[in-house]
Write an enzyme that holds these catalytic residues in place. Sequence first.
Site, mmCIF file in Angstrom:
data_model
loop_
_atom_site.group_PDB
_atom_site.id
_atom_site.type_symbol
_atom_site.label_atom_id
_atom_site.label_comp_id
_atom_site.label_asym_id
_atom_site.label_seq_id
_atom_site.Cartn_x
_atom_site.Cartn_y
_atom_site.Cartn_z
ATOM 1 N N ASN A 107 4.042 4.549 -6.439
ATOM 2 C CA ASN A 107 3.934 4.421 -4.984
ATOM 3 C C ASN A 107 4.610 3.106 -4.609
ATOM 4 O O ASN A 107 4.036 2.042 -4.793
ATOM 5 C CB ASN A 107 2.454 4.415 -4.567
ATOM 6 C CG ASN A 107 2.283 4.099 -3.088
ATOM 7 O OD1 ASN A 107 3.253 4.145 -2.314
ATOM 8 N ND2 ASN A 107 1.060 3.772 -2.686
ATOM 9 N N LYS B 95 5.239 1.962 -1.789
ATOM 10 C CA LYS B 95 4.768 1.414 -0.507
ATOM 11 C C LYS B 95 5.976 0.997 0.334
ATOM 12 O O LYS B 95 7.030 1.616 0.245
ATOM 13 C CB LYS B 95 3.797 0.251 -0.733
ATOM 14 C CG LYS B 95 2.703 0.589 -1.747
ATOM 15 C CD LYS B 95 1.587 -0.387 -1.734
ATOM 16 C CE LYS B 95 0.637 -0.068 -2.876
ATOM 17 N NZ LYS B 95 -0.666 -0.672 -2.712
ATOM 18 N N HIS C 199 -3.988 7.639 1.548
ATOM 19 C CA HIS C 199 -4.036 6.375 0.811
ATOM 20 C C HIS C 199 -4.958 5.422 1.570
ATOM 21 O O HIS C 199 -4.995 5.418 2.798
ATOM 22 C CB HIS C 199 -2.620 5.789 0.687
ATOM 23 C CG HIS C 199 -2.567 4.641 -0.269
ATOM 24 N ND1 HIS C 199 -2.979 3.372 0.078
ATOM 25 C CD2 HIS C 199 -2.169 4.565 -1.563
ATOM 26 C CE1 HIS C 199 -2.833 2.571 -0.975
ATOM 27 N NE2 HIS C 199 -2.349 3.274 -1.979
ATOM 28 N N GLU D 272 -4.727 2.449 2.284
ATOM 29 C CA GLU D 272 -4.059 1.574 3.258
ATOM 30 C C GLU D 272 -3.854 2.316 4.574
ATOM 31 O O GLU D 272 -3.926 1.717 5.652
ATOM 32 C CB GLU D 272 -2.733 1.067 2.674
ATOM 33 C CG GLU D 272 -2.974 0.012 1.598
ATOM 34 C CD GLU D 272 -1.892 -0.102 0.551
ATOM 35 O OE1 GLU D 272 -0.790 0.430 0.743
ATOM 36 O OE2 GLU D 272 -2.161 -0.751 -0.486
ATOM 37 N N GLU E 143 -8.798 6.300 -6.243
ATOM 38 C CA GLU E 143 -8.324 4.925 -6.107
ATOM 39 C C GLU E 143 -9.419 4.063 -5.486
ATOM 40 O O GLU E 143 -9.538 4.005 -4.245
ATOM 41 C CB GLU E 143 -7.083 4.890 -5.212
ATOM 42 C CG GLU E 143 -5.902 5.649 -5.763
ATOM 43 C CD GLU E 143 -4.592 5.016 -5.324
ATOM 44 O OE1 GLU E 143 -3.754 4.766 -6.192
ATOM 45 O OE2 GLU E 143 -4.421 4.759 -4.118
ATOM 46 N N GLY F 258 -4.146 -3.264 -5.736
ATOM 47 C CA GLY F 258 -3.361 -4.472 -5.476
ATOM 48 C C GLY F 258 -4.140 -5.755 -5.687
ATOM 49 O O GLY F 258 -3.705 -6.828 -5.289
ATOM 50 N N SER G 276 -4.443 -1.097 -9.769
ATOM 51 C CA SER G 276 -4.058 -2.139 -10.715
ATOM 52 C C SER G 276 -3.836 -1.617 -12.137
ATOM 53 O O SER G 276 -4.214 -2.271 -13.118
ATOM 54 C CB SER G 276 -5.083 -3.285 -10.721
ATOM 55 O OG SER G 276 -5.123 -3.896 -9.442
HETATM 56 C C1 PEP Z 1 -1.633 2.168 -4.902
HETATM 57 O O1 PEP Z 1 -1.114 1.613 -3.958
HETATM 58 O O2 PEP Z 1 -1.797 3.393 -4.861
HETATM 59 C C2 PEP Z 1 -2.048 1.375 -6.051
HETATM 60 C C3 PEP Z 1 -2.775 1.938 -6.975
HETATM 61 O O3 PEP Z 1 -1.632 0.064 -6.067
HETATM 62 P P1 PEP Z 1 -1.745 -0.969 -7.298
HETATM 63 O O4 PEP Z 1 -1.302 -0.246 -8.535
HETATM 64 O O5 PEP Z 1 -0.814 -2.088 -6.929
HETATM 65 O O6 PEP Z 1 -3.169 -1.397 -7.379
#
Ligand code: PEP
Length: 246
Positions: free
Chosen positions: A9, A11, A93, A95, A164, A170, A208
């Site tokens: 992803n 972003k 997501h 976000e 998630e 992040g 992460s």
């Molecule tokens: C994501 O944005 O879906 C995500 C898992 O981000 P990160 O791997 O940076 O935690």
Amino acid sequence: MRRKLVVGNWKMHGSRPANAELLSALIGARPFAADVAVCVPAVFLTETAATLASTELRWGAQDVSPHEQGAYTGEISAGMLAECGCRYVITGHSERRAFHGESDLLVAQKAKAALARGVTPIVCVGETLAQREAGETEAVVKRQLSAVIHQLAHCASEIVVAYEPVWAIGTGRTATPEQAQAVHAILRAQLQAATGRGEAMKILYGGSVKPDNAATLFAQADIDGGLIGGASLKAADFIAICRAAA
Ligand code: PEP
């Protein structure tokens, strides 16, 4: 045996030169034992499609309109994503839920719009830190998934789910393999009860994931791969994660 899937992803990151470098490294690192895809900003979909067209690598978008077409300035329809060859689109997501106020119902409607055009929604669910600490994780993820199952009815078995935990996205803070597995098992049971096909469905973990923790996470019985944010922007890290998914 479910085949693993690793999805990057990006972003709102990337640029033409940076994308070209990243994709070319990914192409050069094939073959992978898992399916691999990148979900890129929509403006880069056409170029990504052209770059990956002759490979088995797949691509997708990060959001989709619930509407088929019309006066929805700034929106992108599932039909348009299909025309760009998208195999996947991320829906719900955290976000988008947090910064764009997306409700469970809207996420479900987006997933439905995607499936109607043959684009597989990767439906994200996950609890905040406060919800986890309040012991609400199971109720939250079940509620989020249930909205999608209700909307899609018999098509619900065609989605990919991504667990998630919001507190792990992040932040550098990863769910332990045991914490992630526990939630994945709950989600799989819910999918199995609703569709009868839960055992065949993919449930990804995101939050992460890095080269040094990917293999342990992916080794869990109900973790079928990952949705990777930050680490998907670094070719070496993303390739290492893809290789960890065997
Ligand atoms: C994501 O944005 O879906 C995500 C898992 O981000 P990160 O791997 O940076 O935690």
